[in-house]
Design a protein around this motif. Structure first.
Motif, PDB file in Angstrom:
ATOM      1  N   HIS A 121      36.883  28.935  30.099  1.00 43.09           N
ATOM      2  CA  HIS A 121      38.232  28.371  29.979  1.00 43.09           C
ATOM      3  C   HIS A 121      38.513  27.246  30.970  1.00 43.09           C
ATOM      4  O   HIS A 121      39.660  26.826  31.144  1.00 43.09           O
TER       5      HIS A 121
ATOM      6  N   CYS B  90      43.574  37.641  36.717  1.00 46.48           N
ATOM      7  CA  CYS B  90      43.203  37.838  35.317  1.00 46.48           C
ATOM      8  C   CYS B  90      43.774  39.117  34.720  1.00 46.48           C
ATOM      9  O   CYS B  90      43.822  39.266  33.490  1.00 46.48           O
TER      10      CYS B  90
ATOM     11  N   HIS C 200      41.954  28.753  36.647  1.00 41.70           N
ATOM     12  CA  HIS C 200      42.371  27.599  35.829  1.00 41.70           C
ATOM     13  C   HIS C 200      43.789  27.143  36.153  1.00 41.70           C
ATOM     14  O   HIS C 200      44.113  25.970  36.059  1.00 41.70           O
TER      15      HIS C 200
ATOM     16  N   HIS D 262      39.166  37.412  39.020  1.00 42.49           N
ATOM     17  CA  HIS D 262      38.903  38.317  37.901  1.00 42.49           C
ATOM     18  C   HIS D 262      39.039  39.782  38.300  1.00 42.49           C
ATOM     19  O   HIS D 262      39.495  40.609  37.513  1.00 42.49           O
TER      20      HIS D 262
ATOM     21  N   ASN E   6      43.456  34.923  25.364  1.00 45.78           N
ATOM     22  CA  ASN E   6      42.767  34.014  24.448  1.00 45.78           C
ATOM     23  C   ASN E   6      41.633  34.653  23.658  1.00 45.78           C
ATOM     24  O   ASN E   6      41.019  33.999  22.832  1.00 45.78           O
TER      25      ASN E   6
ATOM     26  N   VAL F 178      44.850  32.865  38.923  1.00 43.71           N
ATOM     27  CA  VAL F 178      43.690  32.588  38.064  1.00 43.71           C
ATOM     28  C   VAL F 178      43.167  31.179  38.354  1.00 43.71           C
ATOM     29  O   VAL F 178      43.956  30.231  38.477  1.00 43.71           O
TER      30      VAL F 178
ATOM     31  N   ASP G  29      33.204  29.137  33.991  1.00 44.71           N
ATOM     32  CA  ASP G  29      34.121  29.945  33.203  1.00 44.71           C
ATOM     33  C   ASP G  29      34.442  29.126  31.965  1.00 44.71           C
ATOM     34  O   ASP G  29      34.744  27.927  32.066  1.00 44.71           O
TER      35      ASP G  29
ATOM     36  N   THR H 233      47.740  35.874  31.905  1.00 42.21           N
ATOM     37  CA  THR H 233      46.420  35.227  31.818  1.00 42.21           C
ATOM     38  C   THR H 233      46.504  33.707  31.956  1.00 42.21           C
ATOM     39  O   THR H 233      47.592  33.123  31.958  1.00 42.21           O
ATOM     40  N   CYS H 234      45.335  33.104  31.988  1.00 48.77           N
ATOM     41  CA  CYS H 234      45.256  31.642  32.113  1.00 48.77           C
ATOM     42  C   CYS H 234      45.789  30.958  30.860  1.00 48.77           C
ATOM     43  O   CYS H 234      46.030  29.755  30.878  1.00 48.77           O
TER      44      CYS H 234
ATOM     45  N   CYS I 257      42.910  41.150  31.200  1.00 45.51           N
ATOM     46  CA  CYS I 257      42.311  40.281  30.181  1.00 45.51           C
ATOM     47  C   CYS I 257      40.866  40.584  29.838  1.00 45.51           C
ATOM     48  O   CYS I 257      40.464  40.514  28.680  1.00 45.51           O
ATOM     49  N   LEU I 258      40.062  40.911  30.851  1.00 45.77           N
ATOM     50  CA  LEU I 258      38.632  41.052  30.556  1.00 45.77           C
ATOM     51  C   LEU I 258      38.148  42.491  30.562  1.00 45.77           C
ATOM     52  O   LEU I 258      36.942  42.753  30.562  1.00 45.77           O
TER      53      LEU I 258
ATOM     54  N   ARG J 176      36.524  43.606  24.343  1.00 47.15           N
ATOM     55  CA  ARG J 176      37.019  42.659  25.338  1.00 47.15           C
ATOM     56  C   ARG J 176      37.903  43.326  26.399  1.00 47.15           C
ATOM     57  O   ARG J 176      37.841  43.005  27.576  1.00 47.15           O
TER      58      ARG J 176
END
Ligand code: SF4
Lengths: 164, 417
Positions: free
Chosen positions: B121, B357, B101, B65, B379, B99, B119, B296-297, B360-361, B385
């Protein structure tokens, strides 16, 4: 009996509202992290909430990330229960694991600032401001057992395992 | 009475005959954490006086992340996780590997597995036929220590897929369409199980995209059967021996069935600030964006980058729109480099982020400013976000993202095909 003031929020309060991902770097410094509780939903929440108060949401409270820090900062703010029409799955489990009750009820009968009295065992919420009495859904048995011990860690400490 | 995939897996892992609604304690095959939720997991693990993860499961830690770390605090958290891995023998995925995932899908998840991760996801591994769900730090700490945890066996919605995607339409459009239809809490506590004759036409990267976003409808898992597509993927990963067919019983009982004809879908977009705020691209076409994020994932796999590269080849991004690309793993970045996609992105004025990541976050590497809009293949588009709570995030497919980067405004990718 729990007594406190309602802080009312709308539907879909996500974990990003509760504790945005941008503060991920503060997650090992909980006192600092906790200063940002609910920041993206109400920037004044952290300065106004008092120990004993309640967070009241709408549908799908706590959706989003698995970050347990979300219920954790809410608990650190002294909030004694979260009331909502529905709650996202991971958030529900996380809150119970931390010993923070989640009560599923019709929150339309609660306005921002209302004074509430909650009897957890009896399953009753009294809205002292408008005189309404609400009931809340039963917390699933396995979660109630965890909640009764004060959370998942104290539960495991006592039982050494997950006993259904 | 037959069983759904979730009922089959939870029956096998709990050694009992279970149905939707039952509460079970089940053996976990893989428990993992990432760098923003892992430190709390480690602290809870230690507070519960566990010394090492249970020997019956695989334990893994991912530094993804904040990778590379953007702050002293995150670097200290990385140190904590590295030390935990060294002490316990848990697998450690380093900064730049990718990532969580994606790496779980490439290297660990097997059909029929029970997987938990800190997580949300974690559901992504459902693409491989695993029952994979996200949990908080305390839950995963206890699962790591005991090798098992409790689950409520979910009721299942069968999502019956028919036909094939039409040109310019992909897995992302499918899952956005579904979330728009059932709502962000439409499947809360439920399993989404994908089936029907169209499943065979959905590739593994596409399945991972779909499973990844099951949680955005509130679902506990988003699970595909394990079939020939799964076997091919595992063989490509050098894990053919990890294959096992997973299929629901013919007479499985579903809470409801939703049928989707893949050929009738069109490019879709989730508008700010909820993932179920879904409309066809044409309804928001022309909306200006200052940033396009691909990766991203959800959509950072080779197939996604290929789709984007095909559209961006020989084009240049709009001068008012930044283009950021974050491949989901090191293997994907290497393959994309070899295939020439990375060169295409650079020539198109893009920025390549390390696998992870990325933006994304909202932690680093593409944080949005006040009033800015971003078109992202991620997502989530919740308020705040990607940084500023005054910013706007639109979600869509890699094809739509690439077309949007060229025009600087949300664009139907079929214009470029
Ligand atoms: S890419 Fe985004 S959604 Fe996926 S694990 Fe990372 S932060 Fe979470």
């Amino acid at each position: 009996m729990l007594k406190g003031k309602a802080f009312k929020f709308g539907d879909d309060i996500s974990t990003d509202h509760i504790i945005p991902g941008k503060y991920a770097y503060l997650r090992s410094n909980l006192p600092e992290l906790a200063k940002h509780v609910m920041e993206d939903a109400d920037p004044l929440f952290a300065s106004r909430v008092k120990p004993g108060d309640f967070i009241v949401g709408g549908n799908n409270f706590g959706l989003g990330s698995s970050r347990e820090h979300a219920p954790l900062v809410i608990k650190m703010a002294g909030v004694k229960a979260i009331l909502a029409k529905s709650v996202a799955r991971i958030f529900f489990r996380n809150a119970i694991n931390l010993g923070l009750p989640i009560l599923i009820c019709n929150t339309d009968d609660i306005a921002n600032g209302d004074q509430l009295e909650i009897e957890l065992e009896a399953g009753i919420i009294r809205n002292k401001t408008n005189g309404k009495v609400l009931t809340f859904g039963k917390i699933p048995d396995v979660m109630l057992k965890i909640l009764d011990e004060g959370g998942l860690l104290p539960y495991i400490e006592k039982h050494g395992d997950i006993k259904l | 009475m037959g069983k759904t995939i979730s009922e089959l897996i939870l029956s096998a892992k709990s050694g009992s005959d279970v149905r939707a609604g039952d509460i079970v304690v089940a053996q976990v095959d893989l428990a993992f954490v990432q760098d923003t939720t892992g430190p709390l997991t480690v602290r809870q693990f230690r507070a519960a006086k566990f010394k090492k993860p249970a020997e019956t499961l695989k334990a893994a830690l991912f530094l993804d992340h904040a990778a590379p770390s953007q702050s002293r605090e995150m670097s200290n958290d990385h140190i904590l996780l590295r030390e935990f891995a060294a002490q316990t023998g848990a697998f450690l995925s380093e900064v730049g590997d990718g990532v969580c995932h994606q790496i779980v899908a490439e290297s660990f998840a097997k059909p029929g597995d029970l997987i938990v991760g800190t997580d949300s996801h974690t559901v992504t591994a459902g693409g491989l036929g695993a029952f994979a769900c996200g949990m908080g730090s305390s839950d995963v700490a206890i699962a790591l220590g005991l090798g098992r945890t409790w689950f409520r066996v979910p009721e299942t919605f069968l999502i019956e897929l028919k036909g094939k995607f039409s040109k310019g339409v992909n897995a992302k459009d499918l899952i956005l369409y579904l979330i728009g239809k059932i709502g962000a809490d439409g499947a809360t506590y439920k399993a989404l199980e994908f089936g029907g004759s169209g499943v065979a036409n959905v590739t593994m990267p596409q399945r991972l995209t779909v499973s990844n976003m099951a949680v955005e409808a509130g679902a506990k898992v988003g699970i595909f059967p394990a079939d020939e597509v799964t076997m091919r993927f595992l063989t490509e990963q050098g894990r053919a021996d990890h294959y096992m067919p997973v299929q629901a019983d013919d007479d499985a009982v579903y809470e409801k069935t939703i049928t989707i004809k893949l050929g009738e879908l069109e490019p879709m977009v989730a508008k700010p600030h909820t993932v179920d705020n879904v409309v066809p691209v044409k309804e928001v076409a022309g909306t200006k964006v200052q940033q396009v994020s691909i990766g991203t994932c959800t959509n950072g796999r080779l197939e996604d980058l290929k789709i984007a590269a095909k559209i961006l080849k020989g084009q240049y991004r709009n001068l008012k729109t930044r283009l950021i690309i974050a491949p989901a793993s090191r293997d994907i970045l290497m393959a994309a480099t070899e295939a020439g996609y990375i060169e295409t992105f650079l020539e198109a004025g893009g920025v390549i982020l390390p696998p992870g990541c990325g933006s994304c976050l909202g932690l680093h590497q593409g944080v949005l400013g006040d009033g800015e809009s971003c078109f992202s293949t991620a997502n989530r588009n919740f308020k705040g976000r990607m940084g500023s709570p005054e910013a706007f995030v639109y979600l869509g497919s890699p094809a739509t993202a690439a077309a949007t980067a060229i025009k600087g405004e949300i664009t139907d990718p079929r214009e470029f095909l």
